[in-house]
Design a protein around this motif. Structure first.
Motif, short mmCIF file in Angstrom:
data_model
loop_
_atom_site.label_atom_id
_atom_site.label_comp_id
_atom_site.label_asym_id
_atom_site.label_seq_id
_atom_site.Cartn_x
_atom_site.Cartn_y
_atom_site.Cartn_z
N GLY A 116 51.83 84.52 -43.20
CA GLY A 116 52.69 83.79 -44.11
C GLY A 116 53.91 83.19 -43.45
O GLY A 116 54.87 82.82 -44.11
N SER A 117 53.92 83.09 -42.15
CA SER A 117 55.10 82.54 -41.48
C SER A 117 54.83 81.10 -41.06
O SER A 117 53.69 80.69 -40.86
CB SER A 117 55.44 83.37 -40.24
N ASP A 118 55.89 80.31 -40.92
CA ASP A 118 55.76 78.94 -40.44
C ASP A 118 55.56 78.94 -38.94
O ASP A 118 56.04 79.83 -38.24
CB ASP A 118 57.01 78.15 -40.81
N GLU A 130 51.01 80.32 -33.34
CA GLU A 130 51.80 80.26 -34.57
C GLU A 130 53.21 80.78 -34.34
O GLU A 130 54.18 80.27 -34.90
CB GLU A 130 51.10 81.10 -35.65
N MET A 131 53.31 81.81 -33.47
CA MET A 131 54.62 82.40 -33.19
C MET A 131 55.34 81.70 -32.05
O MET A 131 56.47 82.07 -31.71
CB MET A 131 54.45 83.89 -32.86
N GLY A 132 54.71 80.69 -31.46
CA GLY A 132 55.35 79.93 -30.39
C GLY A 132 55.42 80.68 -29.07
O GLY A 132 56.26 80.38 -28.22
N ASP A 157 59.98 91.14 -45.84
CA ASP A 157 58.84 91.96 -46.25
C ASP A 157 57.57 91.12 -46.41
O ASP A 157 56.47 91.66 -46.51
CB ASP A 157 59.14 92.66 -47.59
N LYS A 158 57.71 89.79 -46.44
CA LYS A 158 56.56 88.91 -46.60
C LYS A 158 55.91 88.56 -45.27
O LYS A 158 54.89 87.89 -45.23
CB LYS A 158 56.98 87.62 -47.32
#
Length: 362
Positions: free
Chosen positions: A26-28, A144-146, A346-347
């Motif tokens: 759920g992260s950008d 996704e986390m770069g 928490d997401k």
């Protein structure tokens, strides 16, 4: 290659054990090439900063989960949105990580002053371990986390320098400790607390008074009387003997010097009037307990040598801490928008598994 700091070593170990699931939910997508912060003239990339952040987040989540499982509980995950004094746990983690990164970059910037560098062999091992980490983790999640291989290399390199710099700085501490500075005496004593289970408004236990306190003193006196009559009074093991007299009594042996802040002051004052093997002839009333005390050794050479070692270690650690703190205070840290906008909530979950978990869905 010299042993890396525990955190960096853990990262390398995790790769060697085939960490299989560092996954963001759920992260950008993070631009790993963007600036997270600058320390002086040095830029910290988002890829390196996010690696440090998410790896620590995963570690804490895993530790929390393992602890709850160890107690047979299901406590869920850490609550990163929970606030204390107006700051969420997630924001505190971000602050901790950036403080850590600032220290690492500052240490590396002073490496030449201590002739600290990495050999070709060390640099190659870092590169190999970074590739292991990349191969062991899901490429899409890392993207996704770069996080790139260069970010992992940077992170490991920083810790390699930290380890060497700590060693170099600590080596400058004064290692000359005299017997007078380190002198230790060793006592054996019986003890019974006269604190009640009740506490005052500050949380301090409230001492018993009157007959209840006197009854406890009588138990200490019974130990003293029996100890005086024992054939081996100068050498008996108080840990066993005290319990034989009364189960509420405890027996301990302890070494102390002039700088000791643990042992009760009244007990130490009584002990210092004694010779080797001599028993103090009265029950000592301390701040929270009654004591019966014997001087085992007014000068304990073995304990003194141990204290010398501890003093040198304290000096080394103090020198390192003061040196690093001074450098950090003199450095500048400027956070960039990419880091400020990064969330730990928490997401967002970041998980990793060891080889034993390989193949299991996270």
């Amino acid at each position: 290659m010299r042993k890396l700091n525990k955190k960096a070593a853990a990262l390398m170990l995790a790769a060697a054990l085939s960490v299989s699931g560092l996954a963001g939910c759920g992260s950008d997508k993070v631009d790993g090439t963007a600036a997270a912060a600058t320390v002086g003239d040095t830029e910290i990339s988002m890829g390196t900063a996010n690696l440090a952040l998410r790896y620590e987040q995963a570690n804490r989540e895993y530790s929390y989960y393992s602890m709850s499982q160890g107690y047979g509980l299901d406590l869920g995950g850490l609550e990163w949105d929970e606030e204390t004094d107006g700051k969420s746990s997630g924001d505190q983690l971000k602050e901790d990580i950036m403080d850590e990164l600032q220290q690492l970059y500052v240490l590396k910037s002073h490496a030449e002053e201590y002739n600290v560098s990495l050999s070709d062999e060390e640099t190659q091992e870092i590169s190999d371990k970074a590739q292991e980490f990349m191969d062991a983790n899901d490429a899409a999640s890392l993207e996704e986390m770069g996080i790139s291989k260069e970010n992992v290399e940077e992170y490991l390199t920083l810790y390699a320098y930290q380890t060497k710099m700590e060693e170099a700085i600590r080596a400058g501490a004064d290692t000359n400790v005299t017997d007078d500075e380190a002198k230790q005496s060793t006592v054996s004593y019986g003890v019974i607390s006269f604190n009640s289970d009740e506490t005052d408004e500050d949380g301090n236990k409230i001492p018993l008074e009157g007959e209840e306190k006197e009854a406890l003193k009588e138990k200490a006196q019974a130990l003293l009387d029996a100890w005086k009559e024992a054939d081996d009074a100068a050498t008996l093991d108080i840990s066993e003997y005290a319990k034989e007299i009364d189960e509420d009594l405890s027996g301990l042996t302890y070494s102390f010097g002039d700088d000791d802040e643990i042992l009760d002051t009244k007990l130490k004052e009584a002990a210092r009037t004694l010779s080797d093997g001599e028993l103090y002839q009265e029950v000592v009333e301390g701040e929270t307990s009654f004591y019966v005390v014997r001087m085992d050794k007014t000068y304990d050479p073995e304990a003194t040598e141990e204290r010398k070692t501890a003093i040198v270690e304290e000096r080394r650690q103090t020198l390192y801490n003061e040196t690093l703190n001074g450098w950090v205070e003199d450095s500048s840290l400027e956070l960039q928008s990419a880091w400020k906008n990064t969330k730990v909530t928490d997401k967002h979950d970041y998980l990793f598994s060891t080889q034993a978990d390989a193949g299991e869905e996270e």
